[in-house]
Motif scaffolding. Structure first.
Motif, PDB file in Angstrom:
ATOM      1  N   ALA A 130      31.269 -65.202  37.964  1.00 44.19           N
ATOM      2  CA  ALA A 130      32.588 -64.909  37.369  1.00 44.19           C
ATOM      3  C   ALA A 130      33.440 -64.054  38.295  1.00 44.19           C
ATOM      4  O   ALA A 130      34.663 -64.197  38.331  1.00 44.19           O
ATOM      5  N   ALA A 131      32.798 -63.168  39.056  1.00 43.57           N
ATOM      6  CA  ALA A 131      33.527 -62.284  39.964  1.00 43.57           C
ATOM      7  C   ALA A 131      33.746 -62.921  41.339  1.00 43.57           C
ATOM      8  O   ALA A 131      34.400 -62.333  42.190  1.00 43.57           O
ATOM      9  N   GLY A 132      33.189 -64.123  41.535  1.00 41.30           N
ATOM     10  CA  GLY A 132      33.354 -64.805  42.812  1.00 41.30           C
ATOM     11  C   GLY A 132      32.548 -64.174  43.943  1.00 41.30           C
ATOM     12  O   GLY A 132      32.875 -64.349  45.117  1.00 41.30           O
ATOM     13  N   ILE A 133      31.471 -63.459  43.612  1.00 34.60           N
ATOM     14  CA  ILE A 133      30.640 -62.818  44.627  1.00 34.60           C
ATOM     15  C   ILE A 133      29.538 -63.786  45.052  1.00 34.60           C
ATOM     16  O   ILE A 133      28.798 -64.307  44.223  1.00 34.60           O
ATOM     17  N   THR A 134      29.459 -64.015  46.361  1.00 32.02           N
ATOM     18  CA  THR A 134      28.442 -64.894  46.943  1.00 32.02           C
ATOM     19  C   THR A 134      27.684 -64.123  48.019  1.00 32.02           C
ATOM     20  O   THR A 134      27.986 -62.964  48.308  1.00 32.02           O
ATOM     21  N   THR A 135      26.741 -64.802  48.659  1.00 32.04           N
ATOM     22  CA  THR A 135      26.018 -64.176  49.768  1.00 32.04           C
ATOM     23  C   THR A 135      26.941 -63.889  50.945  1.00 32.04           C
ATOM     24  O   THR A 135      26.622 -63.069  51.792  1.00 32.04           O
ATOM     25  N   GLU A 136      28.099 -64.543  50.975  1.00 33.70           N
ATOM     26  CA  GLU A 136      29.059 -64.344  52.058  1.00 33.70           C
ATOM     27  C   GLU A 136      30.069 -63.238  51.773  1.00 33.70           C
ATOM     28  O   GLU A 136      30.830 -62.854  52.657  1.00 33.70           O
ATOM     29  N   THR A 137      30.081 -62.702  50.556  1.00 35.73           N
ATOM     30  CA  THR A 137      31.040 -61.659  50.184  1.00 35.73           C
ATOM     31  C   THR A 137      30.708 -60.374  50.948  1.00 35.73           C
ATOM     32  O   THR A 137      29.572 -59.905  50.893  1.00 35.73           O
ATOM     33  N   PRO A 138      31.687 -59.820  51.654  1.00 33.66           N
ATOM     34  CA  PRO A 138      31.411 -58.565  52.371  1.00 33.66           C
ATOM     35  C   PRO A 138      31.231 -57.404  51.392  1.00 33.66           C
ATOM     36  O   PRO A 138      31.768 -57.427  50.279  1.00 33.66           O
ATOM     37  N   ASP A 139      30.469 -56.405  51.807  1.00 32.04           N
ATOM     38  CA  ASP A 139      30.309 -55.204  50.995  1.00 32.04           C
ATOM     39  C   ASP A 139      31.657 -54.516  50.834  1.00 32.04           C
ATOM     40  O   ASP A 139      32.479 -54.526  51.749  1.00 32.04           O
ATOM     41  N   PRO A 140      31.889 -53.894  49.680  1.00 36.00           N
ATOM     42  CA  PRO A 140      33.171 -53.188  49.486  1.00 36.00           C
ATOM     43  C   PRO A 140      33.211 -51.910  50.328  1.00 36.00           C
ATOM     44  O   PRO A 140      32.160 -51.385  50.722  1.00 36.00           O
ATOM     45  N   ASN A 141      34.391 -51.417  50.559  1.00 35.35           N
ATOM     46  CA  ASN A 141      34.567 -50.156  51.294  1.00 35.35           C
ATOM     47  C   ASN A 141      33.771 -49.052  50.614  1.00 35.35           C
ATOM     48  O   ASN A 141      33.945 -48.806  49.426  1.00 35.35           O
ATOM     49  N   GLY A 142      32.894 -48.395  51.344  1.00 32.12           N
ATOM     50  CA  GLY A 142      32.140 -47.274  50.798  1.00 32.12           C
ATOM     51  C   GLY A 142      31.006 -47.668  49.870  1.00 32.12           C
ATOM     52  O   GLY A 142      30.427 -46.816  49.217  1.00 32.12           O
ATOM     53  N   GLY A 143      30.682 -48.965  49.786  1.00 33.16           N
ATOM     54  CA  GLY A 143      29.622 -49.396  48.880  1.00 33.16           C
ATOM     55  C   GLY A 143      28.778 -50.487  49.502  1.00 33.16           C
ATOM     56  O   GLY A 143      28.972 -50.886  50.637  1.00 33.16           O
ATOM     57  N   ILE A 144      27.837 -50.968  48.743  1.00 28.18           N
ATOM     58  CA  ILE A 144      26.955 -52.044  49.188  1.00 28.18           C
ATOM     59  C   ILE A 144      26.603 -52.933  48.002  1.00 28.18           C
ATOM     60  O   ILE A 144      26.404 -52.435  46.889  1.00 28.18           O
ATOM     61  N   ILE A 145      26.570 -54.208  48.272  1.00 28.51           N
ATOM     62  CA  ILE A 145      26.086 -55.174  47.281  1.00 28.51           C
ATOM     63  C   ILE A 145      24.644 -55.467  47.665  1.00 28.51           C
ATOM     64  O   ILE A 145      24.388 -56.070  48.717  1.00 28.51           O
ATOM     65  N   VAL A 146      23.695 -55.002  46.867  1.00 26.33           N
ATOM     66  CA  VAL A 146      22.291 -55.251  47.157  1.00 26.33           C
ATOM     67  C   VAL A 146      21.988 -56.685  46.757  1.00 26.33           C
ATOM     68  O   VAL A 146      22.241 -57.088  45.628  1.00 26.33           O
ATOM     69  N   ARG A 147      21.470 -57.425  47.704  1.00 22.62           N
ATOM     70  CA  ARG A 147      21.207 -58.844  47.450  1.00 22.62           C
ATOM     71  C   ARG A 147      19.721 -59.105  47.377  1.00 22.62           C
ATOM     72  O   ARG A 147      18.941 -58.694  48.059  1.00 22.62           O
TER      73      ARG A 147
END
Length: 77
Positions: A60-77
């Protein structure tokens, strides 16, 4: 108050603390997906510095394995 969620409406919760669990592991999409395969779920940790989501929320948020981490954060995959 209890209410029914509409189709597609996000389930949002907060306040989980894995340190209080019998097995202190972080909540992940692997925990949430079997329980909520189609409804987007976002759970905020008690500190609000971490959140857990399921696969439906990622889609729903459009987050994929190719989505870069946000500024100051990390997307743990």
């Amino acid at each position: 108050a209890e209410r029914e969620l509409e189709d597609g409406e996000w389930l949002i919760g907060e306040g989980w603390d894995e340190n209080l669990f019998e097995q202190p592991d972080y909540v992940t999409k692997h925990d949430l997906d079997p329980l909520f395969p189609d409804r987007p779920v976002l759970l905020k940790r008690v500190c609000r510095h971490a959140a857990a989501v399921n696969s439906a929320a990622l889609r729903a948020a459009g987050i994929t394995t190719e989505t870069p981490d946000p500024n100051g954060g990390i997307i743990v995959r």
